[in-house]
Design a protein around this motif. Structure first.
Motif: not given
Length: 390
Positions: A101-107
């Motif tokens: 994974f290149r990025l983690l998005h926390l919504d």
């Protein structure tokens, strides 16, 4: 680019602003990046959710909520306790351990502590609204328990700002507020939008004496707004135009809202489509006094050319001009006068609505906003890669 997207609610069905925003951003972004979605399940399984979300996700996981332990119940604010899931926490850490994974998005802010402080992946913290500001503004009494929960929520926001440099917000005002509180954060603004295929104006006659209020009617700011409108503003309008009717359109009306129903006030509850209510109304009224959030109602109304009367707070962050795209009024008397102006001059109101429609078509289509989100993700991922290569 592979993105791990973690959401504390199931963004389906599209019954409130948060679900609408997350679903449409996912849908548009999925054409440009590879999304792996992890969500916390509702207390009951949501029918059709997997079928609705799977087309936009390379992988999809639902995780049950778990009851916090006694220490966690004392330590965590109410929001974080409600959306607590040990299964999700374990799954996300396993996903990241496998790599790729290149990025983690926390919504949402309440996910801020899902990772250890040390991590090897860039994170974008998404704020649908500034939860601390909303909590402070809502009426709920100054009990010791409430003050303690407010303090815990402020600490959570501060911890998110310490852990993560990159924050995504719905409005420039929210971004400026967050930076003023926590220093040099990298904030991006992606507002909420509309689907031009779903909000395509039809040729129909607008009612000459029907106002509409639109929004989830179990959401505190909407409840406060519609109560104040019916009690303080609508009587002033009906003193001049006694034939005026108000439709309160939105799901899950709380008892105080249901009690407003009368010969001149219709409380619809959830409706299959909001478009007919907006298309047929003389105007949308947005008497919000508490800001933040997705502000979908004005964008959707203007997409159909529906005239709008709003408070400054209600229209914040949309780049709309008073008397060009809508009318803005904050005092109860001024709001009533602005609404009467719309009702008394439907020709000018229609022209104002059309100018508003042109504005939202230029700036707020979901396809445009999805591209803006991916542009931010790519910038964050690139800066993260550079920092780890040094």
């Amino acid at each position: 680019m592979k993105v791990l997207f973690v959401c504390p609610f199931v963004p389906w069905p599209l019954v409130n602003g948060g679900k609408i925003r997350t679903y449409n951003l996912l849908r548009q972004a999925s054409a440009l990046v590879e999304i792996h979605l992890r969500v916390i399940q509702e207390p009951e399984p949501v029918p059709g959710a997997e079928e609705a979300l799977a087309p936009w996700c390379r992988s999809l996981g639902f995780f049950e909520r778990s009851r916090p332990g006694s220490l966690e119940r004392w330590k965590l604010p109410k929001l974080e306790r409600w959306f607590h899931s040990r299964a999700l926490l374990g799954a996300v850490r396993a996903d990241l351990a496998r790599g790729g994974f290149r990025l983690l998005h926390l919504d949402e802010l309440l996910l801020a502590r899902i990772l250890p402080s040390e991590r090897a992946i860039p994170v974008v913290q998404h704020h649908h609204k500034l939860d601390t500001d909303l909590y402070d503004a809502l009426r709920g009494g100054a009990t010791l328990e409430r003050r303690f929960d407010q303090w815990k929520l402020r600490r959570l926001e501060a911890e998110s700002a310490r852990r993560y440099r990159h924050h995504l917000l719905c409005s420039q005002e929210d971004a400026d507020t967050l930076r003023a509180r926590h220093g040099a954060l990298d904030c991006a603004v992606v507002p909420s939008g509309f689907d031009p295929e779903a909000f395509r104006p039809e040729r129909c006659e607008r009612a000459r004496a029907r106002l509409v209020f639109l929004g989830s009617m179990n959401y505190g700011p909407n409840v406060e707004a519609v109560l104040s409108f019916v009690r303080e503003i609508l009587p002033r309008i009906r003193a001049v135009r006694p034939e005026i009717e108000l439709a309160i359109v939105g799901g899950d009306p709380v008892p105080e809202v249901r009690a407003l129903a009368s010969e001149s006030v219709l409380v619809t509850g959830r409706v299959p489509l909001v478009q007919p209510h907006l298309q047929g109304a003389s105007a949308l009224v947005v008497p919000l006094r508490i800001g933040g959030g997705t502000r979908l109602k004005i964008v959707e109304a203007l997409a159909l050319g529906t005239p709008v009367v709003s408070t400054t707070v209600g229209a914040q962050g949309l780049g709309l001009a008073h008397e060009k795209h809508l009318l803005v009024a904050d005092d109860a008397g001024d709001f009533a006068a602005a609404t009467l102006r719309i009702l008394d001059d439907p020709g000018e109101a229609g022209r104002m609505g059309e100018r508003g429609r042109a504005h939202v078509h230029e700036h707020f289509r979901w396809e445009v906003l999805g591209r803006e989100l991916v542009d931010y993700w790519e910038r964050v991922a690139f800066s993260g890669a550079l920092s780890h290569s040094r």
